[in-house]
Design an enzyme around this catalytic site. Structure first.
Site, PDB file in Angstrom:
ATOM      1  N   MET A  20       6.939  -0.997  -6.333  1.00 33.00           N
ATOM      2  CA  MET A  20       5.586  -0.475  -6.138  1.00 33.00           C
ATOM      3  C   MET A  20       4.784  -0.409  -7.423  1.00 33.00           C
ATOM      4  O   MET A  20       3.559  -0.368  -7.380  1.00 33.00           O
ATOM      5  CB  MET A  20       5.665   0.924  -5.522  1.00 33.00           C
ATOM      6  CG  MET A  20       6.259   0.950  -4.122  1.00 33.00           C
ATOM      7  SD  MET A  20       5.090   0.384  -2.879  1.00 33.00           S
ATOM      8  CE  MET A  20       3.943   1.755  -2.867  1.00 33.00           C
ATOM      9  N   LYS A  37       3.301   7.594 -11.964  1.00 38.91           N
ATOM     10  CA  LYS A  37       3.588   6.285 -11.388  1.00 38.91           C
ATOM     11  C   LYS A  37       2.277   5.574 -11.101  1.00 38.91           C
ATOM     12  O   LYS A  37       1.423   6.089 -10.361  1.00 38.91           O
ATOM     13  CB  LYS A  37       4.404   6.427 -10.105  1.00 38.91           C
ATOM     14  CG  LYS A  37       4.815   5.086  -9.499  1.00 38.91           C
ATOM     15  CD  LYS A  37       5.934   5.244  -8.476  1.00 38.91           C
ATOM     16  CE  LYS A  37       6.539   3.916  -8.097  1.00 38.91           C
ATOM     17  NZ  LYS A  37       7.736   4.049  -7.262  1.00 38.91           N
ATOM     18  N   ASP A 130      12.364   5.364   1.795  1.00 41.39           N
ATOM     19  CA  ASP A 130      12.976   4.543   0.747  1.00 41.39           C
ATOM     20  C   ASP A 130      13.979   5.361  -0.054  1.00 41.39           C
ATOM     21  O   ASP A 130      13.994   5.308  -1.286  1.00 41.39           O
ATOM     22  CB  ASP A 130      11.887   3.983  -0.173  1.00 41.39           C
ATOM     23  CG  ASP A 130      12.410   2.858  -1.078  1.00 41.39           C
ATOM     24  OD1 ASP A 130      13.466   2.284  -0.749  1.00 41.39           O
ATOM     25  OD2 ASP A 130      11.770   2.583  -2.109  1.00 41.39           O
TER      26      ASP A 130
END
Length: 462
Positions: A20, A37, A130
């Protein structure tokens, strides 16, 4: 990435890179460390991603911080989408297992901690989607689950190959995810089973290899669980059921692991952090040190006291088992019996009977070694509505009446019996705490109700 600031955050160093985007150690405006992130530019360029980003990030912020790294902030800066979470000091699970699988209380505490995180995530209406070793950080106070809810931002219903590539290795996906179907909380439970199996054996339960090869095994093969601690394997097998309807919920995982119904996530988090032994990674060039002999005795009373304060005696970690001493120490398996009852055959094993003063904790395992389904629900309680093992008693020599499990706040200090089917090959582990054991009692008889009486069980001292 050359940008030194994202929004109000100052980037310090890159911590990692995934499907990602990138993860950085950063400082917030007050100078506190955070994990930031940034999403890959091609994702932020998609209109659907931008539409869903704020909604999904806000949902993630509602997740309580129990065994998780909570989401603190999210936004866009010059076309870059970013999410900020609490910074967790410690290696991820994959880095630790690469050196040696987890074992004993740390493996069990990992199972409890990740189940607790999933309970908090699901209670907020979020699906992780995930869960994998790199998304579990091992902090000094226990495991912390990260990146919950973020993976679904990349899921636009594309082919299995594309989804697998965007989310990393498929080895921890549920079968329904591997088929490209909608993920649900039950999908996270399957991933929990794969994660715990990996942590305890050092290998994913569906092997490694190419994407299509692993996806095929996830959908069609039984998991490889050889070498997994037998005390936790039955619950992992239930979590890895191909049918999501038959998997336990995160709350049920917590209850089964902790031996109590409706355990609050706050209490479970505190218990895990107080029993977790911090793990360290070593430089790859250094040889693995030889394991030191187990030395559990000196800190055992301290752990018991902490757990009692956190959960009460009835919520002591059923799989962490601070009362049990293992290996060559007292408290290991004492007696095994095979009995025909309830239409099938059972193997009953007394795992331990450990005393501290006049209080003793009994732990035993029941395995269905026959061919018929024989649910144990409501078979060990006092009355039709009692679903515990309150009927299981110990009978010390010279005592006129049996000792039944202790009660606290009108609750039995003992295991609940699950409502699940109990087919051939399945096994369950139970425990109960008893008060009033005579100081000179070295052996007792254990009355297991419909499974009969096991005589002359040794009492060991913690």
């Amino acid at each position: 990435m050359d940008v030194q600031r994202v929004g109000p955050y100052t980037l310090v160093k890159k911590l990692g890179e995934g499907g990602m985007g990138y993860v950085h150690l950063a400082h917030d405006p007050a100078g506190r460390p955070v994990a930031l992130k940034t999403m890959r530019p091609e994702l932020a360029a998609r209109e659907e991603f931008r539409r869903r980003f704020g909604k999904e990030a806000e949902a993630a912020r509602r997740v309580a911080r129990f065994c998780t790294a909570p989401v603190l902030d999210a936004g866009f800066d010059r076309g870059t989408a970013y999410i900020v979470t609490e910074y967790v000091e410690g290696p991820d699970l994959s880095a630790v297992v690469a050196q040696a699988p987890l074992a004993g209380s740390n493996l069990e505490a990992l199972a409890v901690g990740v189940a607790t995180a999933l309970a908090a995530i699901h209670q907020a209406g979020v699906v992780h989607r995930d869960l994998k070793p790199s998304n579990v950080l091992l902090s000094p106070v226990g495991p912390r689950v990260i990146d919950f809810g973020i993976a679904q931002l990349a899921d636009t219903g594309q082919a299995v190959m594309t989804v697998a590539q965007s989310m990393g290795t498929p080895a921890y996906m549920s079968p329904e995810q591997a088929r490209g179907e909608q993920a649900s909380p039950a999908s996270d439970i399957f991933s929990w089973g794969s994660l715990v199996a990996y942590a305890g054996t050092g290998r994913p339960p569906f092997g490694t290899g190419g994407v299509h090869e692993v996806v095929y095994r996830v959908i069609n093969h039984v998991p490889m669980l050889d070498g997994l601690d037998e005390r936790i394997r039955p619950l992992v097998e239930r979590a890895l059921d191909k049918d999501p309807r038959r998997r336990p919920t995160a709350q049920q995982l917590m209850d089964l692991l902790l031996g109590r119904s409706e355990v609050p996530v706050a209490a479970a988090t505190k218990a895990v952090s107080e029993t977790w032994t911090p793990v360290l990674t070593r430089p790859q060039s250094l040889p693995a040190p030889k394991p030191a002999p187990a030395r559990r005795g000196p800190w055992l009373p301290v752990v018991v006291g902490v757990l009692a304060a956190a959960l009460g005696a009835g919520a002591t970690l059923a799989v962490v088992r601070p009362w049990e001493e293992r290996g060559a120490l007292p408290g290991t398996a004492a007696t095994t019996s095979t009995v025909d009852a309830l239409g099938t055959r059972f193997e009953v094993r007394i795992d331990s009977l450990v005393r501290q003063g006049a209080t003793a904790r009994l732990q035993w395992t029941v395995k269905n070694v026959g061919t018929e389904n024989a649910p144990l629900y409501n078979k060990f309680g006092n009355g039709a509505l009692d679903t515990t093992v309150s009927r299981v008693s110990i009978v010390p020599p010279g005592v006129g009446k049996p000792l039944y499990p202790a009660r606290k706040d009108d609750a039995c200090q003992c295991s609940n019996v699950p409502t699940a089917p109990f087919d051939g090959g399945n096994q369950l582990q139970f425990w109960a705490v008893y008060d009033g054991l005579p100081e000179d009692a070295e052996h007792v008889d254990v009355n297991l109700g419909p499974l009969g009486v096991i005589t002359n069980v040794a009492v060991s001292t913690a």
